[in-house]
Scaffold this active site. Structure first.
Site, PDB file in Angstrom:
ATOM      1  N   ASP A 108     114.516   9.585 113.328  1.00 10.24           N
ATOM      2  CA  ASP A 108     113.249   8.626 113.436  1.00 10.24           C
ATOM      3  C   ASP A 108     113.649   7.221 113.918  1.00 10.24           C
ATOM      4  O   ASP A 108     114.987   7.015 113.743  1.00 10.24           O
ATOM      5  CB  ASP A 108     112.601   8.615 112.022  1.00 10.24           C
ATOM      6  CG  ASP A 108     111.048   8.184 111.942  1.00 10.24           C
ATOM      7  OD1 ASP A 108     110.847   7.780 113.073  1.00 10.24           O
ATOM      8  OD2 ASP A 108     110.518   8.326 111.078  1.00 10.24           O
ATOM      9  N   CYS A 109     112.907   6.265 114.216  1.00  7.55           N
ATOM     10  CA  CYS A 109     113.117   5.246 115.131  1.00  7.55           C
ATOM     11  C   CYS A 109     113.959   3.966 113.953  1.00  7.55           C
ATOM     12  O   CYS A 109     113.116   3.529 113.163  1.00  7.55           O
ATOM     13  CB  CYS A 109     112.001   4.669 115.853  1.00  7.55           C
ATOM     14  SG  CYS A 109     111.433   5.596 116.936  1.00  7.55           S
TER      15      CYS A 109
END
Length: 717
Positions: free
Chosen positions: A266-267
């Site tokens: 995930d970012c």
């Protein structure tokens, strides 16, 4: 003539061979993908390999490889990338209980993606949100209605989630095992469903039984279905960060499930590990741990910046880098990104494949099937010949936000609720519009006098993705994107009270939301209540189809509507005890699977379950569904299993469903099958799946509480 044809074909083949001979092996579409990947890997320098470990991959000019941005979303249509068809939000699509529809929707999304990619690349554009891989679907379990991002999921049930998401992934990726139409990504792995405000640092504590039976069930099904990618989550699970912990990424995903696809973070999840979780002290150590754990692509730049530093310290080797990168290269190769234009699959898709008439009609069908009729005191469907005037009102009646939900695209043909109802009513009906209320003001209201003077009032109220959603995006949410109550805005409740106090004429309440809300707050003031979710660009037309009786409502709730959050455990508690219809023992407001119709259905056994089953068998049943009304309608037949009296068994559990279409005064047979292995439960002592012997019951009905048929059976093991 035959010799001439053979000679011509031979020349063509030799010519093709000559053309291919001029190309590097990794560009030769006539060779196996793995051969091409290995060749590309050999041709890349170490620095180039490391540069490709981040989502924003730069061009490799030396090999004429253009830049590629991996960050792309397609939750319910291509998001953030300009013109595309905006379909109903994921929670709404799940409410259709229609896997074939989910596949049709995602198939058109992948078609639009190919078209947009072709158009962008032809202009030399290699930008974010125009690629061919999607960080979709979100298959986290919507365990608590307070979670703002629950709208992105397929609801609270693992089986429904796996079924709908599996079809969606299949439509995105296509049916060719050697090529990908687009690449899907199941997220967020794992045990990730709020709180949003703490998502970068919370530690989800969950035992192996809940982990396996609830939180990992859909992920396992996606892996079995060959999803291209898995996204690891921000949080920790039992104190291990999801993106560096070996339990999830190595022990379960790679070794036990034998997942061979790509793992993406995930970012900025890796950033969280050392700055917020403080599980690993430095960025460089995080980069090394992520590579060792099996991360292949970083949605940030830690791997690009720090892998070389980790190698300099002796923590990583060239073999580690190759092992990480190869999964991403395989995905790109299957997408055809290294083919020349003449050999690129789906190269013929262009602008006419984006938001065309077929896609718009499919969006309308999906919105129709998703809307759930919660109450009807006989006012619906409206007869246009009996209604001379209508008021369309409410804070969301002309709202684009109420159509789109979060992670949305844009369309030039968005149809708001007031627009759809006005068009359907036609020029012969006097239709008025007044916003009536907003989200906060409890003193000032409009439209009351107009409502008194109209034959019927449609009040569209509820939430938008500004009040619930992702932390930061839902900027009007008071709790980091989450809700702390099921209540509708107080201004809307007061508005409904004032409408009801003004007259006794029909009032139809339409609620937009991506989650469960307290419908009981406004139900006494409305003659009918429709849950419209965030229905996408054709929401207004779909609502009109239902209200005016062109389509009988058939949506079913993919989550439990509780009476109050006081009936739920603490929001941060990830135990499934007393959560969702599977374990909740209290009284619901509206149960999981509920949804009314304009038709009346009767059920009868066509094929009953047999008395005894054993491991390896399949339970096969058939139910005759009879429509005794004068209107054609769809029904969703749902099969729930009740288990032997063993500790921590679900109260009941959806294990099969079928949407059937019936003609007026007609009938249709719903055929359902349940592999006995699907009834296994996790044994905490033995740390493995176990099929429990004993007495079971299969219950058939239109929702999780109102069963029309039941039959016991026995499993002998």
């Amino acid at each position: 003539m035959m010799r001439k044809s053979i000679f011509t074909i031979t020349l063509s083949f030799l010519g093709l061979t000559h053309v291919y001979a001029q190309e590097p092996v990794f560009r030769r579409a006539d060779l196996p993908n793995e051969t091409r990947v290995q060749d590309l890997l050999k041709n890349l320098t170490l620095g180039e390999k490391i540069s490709l470990l981040g989502y924003n991959s730069p061009a490799i000019e030396r090999l004429q490889i253009p830049a590629y941005n991996w960050w792309n979303e397609a939750l319910h249509g291509i998001a953030r990338g300009g013109e595309s068809t905006v379909y109903p939000q994921a929670i709404a699509l799940s409410a259709t209980f229609d896997p074939q529809l989910a596949k049709a929707v995602s198939n058109t999304i992948s078609t639009e993606a190919r078209a947009k990619y072709n158009l962008a690349v032809a202009q030399g554009r290699h930008v974010q949100y125009m690629g061919l891989n999607f960080w979709t679907p979100n298959i986290n379990i919507f365990r608590d209605p307070r979670w703002g991002r629950g709208q992105e999921t397929y609801g609270e049930d693992p089986f429904l989630t796996a079924t709908m998401a599996g079809s969606f992934v299949n439509g995105l990726q296509g049916d060719d095992p050697q090529h990908l139409k687009t690449a899907a990504c199941a997220k967020h792995f794992a045990v990730h469903s709020g709180p949003e405000a703490d998502r970068h640092q919370f530690n989800a504590i969950v035992d192996e039984k809940d982990l396996r039976e609830t939180y990992l069930y859909a992920f396992k099904k996606m892996v079995d279905g060959n999803v291209a990618s898995i996204m690891c989550a921000y949080n920790r699970v039992n104190s291990q960060p999801c993106c560096t912990g070996n339990t999830l990424l190595q022990d379960i995903l790679r070794k036990e499930w034998r997942f061979t696809g790509q793992v993406v973070t995930d970012c900025w999840a890796l950033e969280d590990i050392w700055t917020r979780h403080k599980s690993i002290p430095t960025r460089v150590e995080v980069a090394a741990a992520a590579i060792k754990a099996g991360v292949n692509l970083d949605c940030a730049n830690i791997l690009q910046d720090d892998v070389q530093k980790a190698m300099d310290k002796g923590w990583l080797t060239m073999a580690d880098v190759d092992s990480a990168l190869i999964h991403s290269l395989r995905t790109q190769m299957k997408l055809g990104l290294y083919n020349d234009a003449a050999h690129r699959p789906y190269a013929g898709y262009g602008a006419d494949s984006v938001n065309n008439s077929w896609h718009k009609e499919l969006a309308r069908q999906a919105a129709r099937e998703s809307m759930v009729l919660l109450k009807n005191d006989g006012v619906l469907p409206l007869r246009q010949d009996k209604m001379a005037s209508m008021l369309v009102t409410g804070s969301n009646s002309a709202s684009l936000e109420a159509l789109m939900g979060n992670y949305h695209g844009l369309s030039g043909d968005m149809v708001t609720f007031v627009e759809g109802l006005t068009k359907a009513a036609g020029p012969g009906m006097a239709v008025q519009y007044d916003q009536g209320c907003d989200f906060t003001d409890t003193l000032h209201f409009g439209g009351i006098w107009a409502s008194e003077n109209c034959d019927v009032t449609v009040a569209v109220i509820g939430l938008t993705a500004l009040q619930e959603g992702e932390d930061g995006d839902a900027f009007l949410a008071a709790h980091g994107g989450d809700k702390n109550t099921l209540s509708l805005p107080r201004s809307q409740v007061v508005f409904m009270q004032k409408l009801r106090a003004a007259h006794k004429k029909p009032i139809i309440a339409v609620i937009t939301s991506g989650s469960a809300v307290d419908v009981a707050e406004i139900a006494p003031y409305a003659d009918a209540v429709i849950m419209a979710w965030y229905p996408g660009e054709q929401g207004g037309n779909a609502l009109a189809d239902i209200i005016f009786g062109k389509y009988s409502p058939s949506g079913k709730l993919p989550l439990t509507f509780y009476k109050s959050v006081n009936d739920l455990p603490d929001y941060t508690d990830y135990s499934m005890k007393n959560r969702t219809y599977r374990y909740f023992k209290g009284q619901t407001a509206w149960p999981f699977g509920f949804g009314m119709s304009y038709a009346k259905f009767d059920y009868a056994w066509k094929q009953e379950p047999v008395a005894n089953y054993k491991a390896g068998d399949t339970i096969r049943i058939a139910v005759n569904v009879s429509n005794s009304s004068d209107m054609a309608a769809d029904e969703v037949v749902q099969a729930y299993i009740s288990y032997p009296a063993v500790d921590r068994m679900p109260v009941k559990e959806l294990k099969a469903f079928a949407r059937v279409h019936t003609d007026k005064a007609g009938s249709k047979v719903a055929e359902l099958s349940i592999p006995v292995r699907e009834l296994q439960k996790w044994d905490l002592q033995q740390q493995q799946w176990k099929l429990y012997k004993g007495n079971y019951t299969i219950n058939i009905g239109p929702d999780s509480e109102h069963f029309k048929l039941s039959k016991p059976f026995n499993i002998k093991g």
